[in-house]
Design an enzyme around this catalytic site. Structure first.
Site, PDB file in Angstrom:
ATOM      1  N   ASP A  20      43.300  40.318 132.770  1.00  0.00           N
ATOM      2  CA  ASP A  20      42.199  40.027 133.688  1.00  0.00           C
ATOM      3  C   ASP A  20      42.166  40.967 134.884  1.00  0.00           C
ATOM      4  O   ASP A  20      41.938  40.547 136.010  1.00  0.00           O
ATOM      5  CB  ASP A  20      42.266  38.560 134.142  1.00  0.00           C
ATOM      6  CG  ASP A  20      42.316  37.633 132.948  1.00  0.00           C
ATOM      7  OD1 ASP A  20      41.492  37.809 132.035  1.00  0.00           O
ATOM      8  OD2 ASP A  20      43.195  36.763 132.896  1.00  0.00           O
ATOM      9  N   LYS A  23      39.654  45.403 132.974  1.00  0.00           N
ATOM     10  CA  LYS A  23      39.659  46.474 131.968  1.00  0.00           C
ATOM     11  C   LYS A  23      38.280  46.628 131.348  1.00  0.00           C
ATOM     12  O   LYS A  23      37.837  47.734 131.069  1.00  0.00           O
ATOM     13  CB  LYS A  23      40.651  46.162 130.830  1.00  0.00           C
ATOM     14  CG  LYS A  23      42.099  46.383 131.170  1.00  0.00           C
ATOM     15  CD  LYS A  23      42.971  46.195 129.939  1.00  0.00           C
ATOM     16  CE  LYS A  23      42.828  44.837 129.294  1.00  0.00           C
ATOM     17  NZ  LYS A  23      43.327  43.700 130.038  1.00  0.00           N
ATOM     18  N   GLY A  47      38.901  38.139 126.877  1.00  0.00           N
ATOM     19  CA  GLY A  47      37.540  37.900 127.323  1.00  0.00           C
ATOM     20  C   GLY A  47      37.197  38.994 128.306  1.00  0.00           C
ATOM     21  O   GLY A  47      37.824  39.121 129.345  1.00  0.00           O
ATOM     22  N   HIS A  48      36.269  39.829 127.953  1.00  0.00           N
ATOM     23  CA  HIS A  48      35.896  40.928 128.847  1.00  0.00           C
ATOM     24  C   HIS A  48      34.538  40.644 129.456  1.00  0.00           C
ATOM     25  O   HIS A  48      33.561  40.467 128.742  1.00  0.00           O
ATOM     26  CB  HIS A  48      35.839  42.256 128.092  1.00  0.00           C
ATOM     27  CG  HIS A  48      37.191  42.767 127.726  1.00  0.00           C
ATOM     28  ND1 HIS A  48      37.434  44.078 127.430  1.00  0.00           N
ATOM     29  CD2 HIS A  48      38.370  42.152 127.631  1.00  0.00           C
ATOM     30  CE1 HIS A  48      38.719  44.236 127.169  1.00  0.00           C
ATOM     31  NE2 HIS A  48      39.298  43.073 127.277  1.00  0.00           N
ATOM     32  N   GLN A 247      44.673  41.851 127.065  1.00  0.00           N
ATOM     33  CA  GLN A 247      45.653  41.134 127.903  1.00  0.00           C
ATOM     34  C   GLN A 247      46.385  42.105 128.837  1.00  0.00           C
ATOM     35  O   GLN A 247      45.741  42.985 129.383  1.00  0.00           O
ATOM     36  CB  GLN A 247      46.636  40.330 127.039  1.00  0.00           C
ATOM     37  CG  GLN A 247      46.039  39.065 126.442  1.00  0.00           C
ATOM     38  CD  GLN A 247      45.327  39.301 125.125  1.00  0.00           C
ATOM     39  OE1 GLN A 247      45.755  40.064 124.300  1.00  0.00           O
ATOM     40  NE2 GLN A 247      44.210  38.622 124.921  1.00  0.00           N
TER      41      GLN A 247
HETATM   42  P1  IMP Z   1      47.337  33.094 123.271  1.00  0.00           P
HETATM   43  O1  IMP Z   1      47.114  34.547 123.361  1.00  0.00           O
HETATM   44  O2  IMP Z   1      46.064  32.304 123.133  1.00  0.00           O
HETATM   45  O3  IMP Z   1      48.371  32.707 122.249  1.00  0.00           O
HETATM   46  O4  IMP Z   1      47.937  32.613 124.676  1.00  0.00           O
HETATM   47  C1  IMP Z   1      49.247  32.975 125.092  1.00  0.00           C
HETATM   48  C2  IMP Z   1      49.281  33.252 126.598  1.00  0.00           C
HETATM   49  O5  IMP Z   1      48.518  34.410 126.881  1.00  0.00           O
HETATM   50  C3  IMP Z   1      48.675  32.143 127.460  1.00  0.00           C
HETATM   51  O6  IMP Z   1      49.390  32.091 128.680  1.00  0.00           O
HETATM   52  C4  IMP Z   1      47.267  32.625 127.720  1.00  0.00           C
HETATM   53  O7  IMP Z   1      46.721  32.101 128.892  1.00  0.00           O
HETATM   54  C5  IMP Z   1      47.522  34.113 127.861  1.00  0.00           C
HETATM   55  N1  IMP Z   1      46.336  34.925 127.553  1.00  0.00           N
HETATM   56  C6  IMP Z   1      45.816  35.205 126.338  1.00  0.00           C
HETATM   57  N2  IMP Z   1      44.740  36.005 126.457  1.00  0.00           N
HETATM   58  C7  IMP Z   1      44.579  36.232 127.772  1.00  0.00           C
HETATM   59  C8  IMP Z   1      43.650  37.024 128.520  1.00  0.00           C
HETATM   60  O8  IMP Z   1      42.747  37.696 127.992  1.00  0.00           O
HETATM   61  N3  IMP Z   1      43.812  37.024 129.876  1.00  0.00           N
HETATM   62  C9  IMP Z   1      44.808  36.330 130.478  1.00  0.00           C
HETATM   63  N4  IMP Z   1      45.700  35.595 129.822  1.00  0.00           N
HETATM   64  C10 IMP Z   1      45.591  35.548 128.478  1.00  0.00           C
HETATM   65 MG    MG Z   2      40.286  38.774 130.326  1.00  0.00          MG
END
Ligand code: IMP
Ligand code: MG
Length: 496
Positions: A20, A23, A47-48, A247
């Site tokens: 976040d 990017k 999520g962009h 991420q």
């Molecule tokens: P997962 O990727 O859904 O398995 O989540 C694992 C961890 O990564 C959790 O703490 C999520 O909140 C975090 N996470 C996954 N995608 C994002 C992102 O795009 N931005 C911030 N945190 C993320």
């Molecule tokens: Mg994001």
């Protein structure tokens, strides 16, 4: 834009924090230059947010370069693709009149199945949760490594698909045996899983329905599926390629704050591997960092979190309701002299730090140099530079605190052939959660710049306290800061 891209044919953008860090905006910014934009890791957990002409777009799977018609967009082999989310995004884009012809999906990208989403959600309803996005990311990568996963290409071969699907679902049913049947059923009846349409009373998953649904997705995906690894390799050096990280390094399963991480390697290593390249193919790696605060979503240690455990709890368990509650309160005064927890809420509101994928409030904390130094070390590449983003958020903050080191608080911990003891100082983070949770940040306070930055266009226009801080980051990391982002739009970018 020129100086930052001098001699660059392949540019990677990787987040040094917990994701976040804008990017998406930067990828959109550089896609004016790029001829190819490729994603190599993650899935619909990303999520962009991209703003075009005052309109807000959120993409989960489609690379951010899709908004430019001259750009080829690639979803690489390291990505886990959930077809429904992807096809929904295509529909939205088509509705906005954006062409998706120049889009390629790796034949060997991993498939996310409904059972992955179910398993992710069921596990997360139990103690010991990670705080995932509930998109089935972890279970899909697990299946890949367990050698029972499916790939996108299987959708084009119904017999192969059916055999693999059956085998995979047998395994899932075994995995679910330890869970309460009512819970399994409740999750299977959630809208994310077709509101019960894929549920089977006896077998949990209705194989026939899933098979039919996925094969119909396959028909729509077919024109996009190709060998993207080979395609991209053939473009190295001749086309301008932008590799879009997902991420952030601290969420990498290999390098992040394990176990509170995602299930892919979000570093430059995972990114390049996920598109069939190597780090040696990257001419420049731009590492993003939010400044001068940062955020984290989900569980796990966050040494500089404003409001500490209270904030973690507030943003965690009841995250979605909190976002609504916070909107009711005008916590917008950026006064760090007040209570930290409330100050954190103010930063979150000014920075609009609510998850693009889950709408959860993001936990906020001060800028963390030990973590940044660690990430820069992991993502070393031939040319590494820093992009500091969201600088305008603390425009009205009279004092900025920067974490320059950690003070370990105990208990004794054996690591790297030494014993960490209470009182030990660290200027490079040790990423294990067991260590991070006992680290107290050591802060240096700086004067805030107390003026609007969102209209600034050049380095020479930076208010002196901000310029001082940017130089401080460079001095403290040894890495050049070559880009500043002072607002969401393309124009609010200073490079050099
Ligand atoms: P997962 O990727 O859904 O398995 O989540 C694992 C961890 O990564 C959790 O703490 C999520 O909140 C975090 N996470 C996954 N995608 C994002 C992102 O795009 N931005 C911030 N945190 C993320
Ligand atoms: Mg994001």
């Amino acid at each position: 834009m020129n100086s930052i891209l001098d001699g660059v044919s392949t540019l990677a953008i990787v987040c040094s924090q917990w994701g976040d860090t804008a990017k998406g905006k930067l990828v959109d910014y550089f896609s004016e230059w790029a001829e190819v934009v490729a994603r190599g890791t993650g899935g619909a957990n990303a999520g962009h947010t991209v703003w075009i002409g005052g309109k807000k777009y959120i993409f989960h799977l489609v690379p951010s370069g899709i908004l430019r018609s001259h750009v080829a967009n690639i979803i690489g082999s390291g990505v886990v693709l959930e077809p429904k989310t992807f096809l929904d995004e295509l529909d939205v884009l088509k509705g906005e009149g954006i062409s998706c012809e120049n889009l390629h999906i790796a034949h060997n990208a991993k498939l996310v199945l409904p059972a992955h989403i179910a398993l992710d959600r069921i596990r997360e309803s139990k103690p010991g949760k990670i705080g995932t996005t509930g998109r089935g990311i972890g279970p899909s990568y697990e299946d890949h490594y367990r050698r029972i996963g499916l790939v996108v290409n299987d959708l084009l071969n119904p017999r192969v698909f059916e055999a693999k699907l059956k085998r995979n679902l047998e395994d899932k049913v075994i995995s679910l045996q330890g869970y309460d049947h009512a819970l399994v059923r409740e999750v299977m009846e959630s809208p994310a899983l077709g509101s019960g349409a894929l549920y089977h009373d006896k077998d949990v998953f209705d194989v026939g329905t899933i098979r039919k649904l996925y094969l119909s997705y396959g028909e729509r995906l077919a024109p996009f599926i190709t060998d993207t690894d080979t395609l991209l390799r053939s473009w190295i050096g001749s086309k301008k390629i932008l590799l879009e990280g997902a991420q952030g390094n601290m969420l990498s399963v290999d390098y992040g704050s394990y176990p509170y991480v995602t299930s892919s390697d979000c570093s430059v290593h995972g990114l390049t591997k996920g598109v069939g390249l190597t780090v040696a193919d990257v001419d420049k790696c731009l590492m993003t960092a939010k400044a001068f605060y940062m955020t984290r979503v989900g569980e796990g240690s966050f040494p500089t979190e404003m409001g500490g455990p209270r904030s973690a709890l507030w943003c965690g368990t009841k995250g979605m309701c909190r976002a609504a509650e916070e909107r009711e309160f005008p916590f917008t005064s950026l006064d760090p002299a007040g209570p930290e927890f409330e100050f954190g809420i103010a930063v979150r509101q000014v920075g609009r730090e609510y998850g693009a994928t889950t709408a959860r409030p993001r936990r906020v904390g001060w800028f963390d140099l030990p973590l940044l130094r660690y990430s820069l070390g992991i993502n070393r590449s031939s040319k590494q530079e820093l992009a500091l983003t969201k600088l305008d958020v603390l425009d009205n903050c009279p004092e900025i605190k920067v974490c320059t080191a950690y003070c370990y608080q105990g208990p004794d911990y054996q690591i790297n052939r030494r014993t960490l003891r209470a009182g030990d100082l660290m200027d490079v983070a040790i990423p294990h959660d067991e260590v991070l949770q006992h680290c107290r940040p050591v802060y240096t306070a700086f004067k805030g710049w107390m003026s609007s930055t969102s209209h600034l266009k050049a380095w020479s226009e930076l208010p002196p306290p901000l310029s001082y801080l940017v130089n401080f980051v460079r001095g403290s990391t040894g890495v050049k800061v070559s880009l500043l982002s002072v607002g969401p739009s393309r124009e609010q970018t200073i490079v050099g």
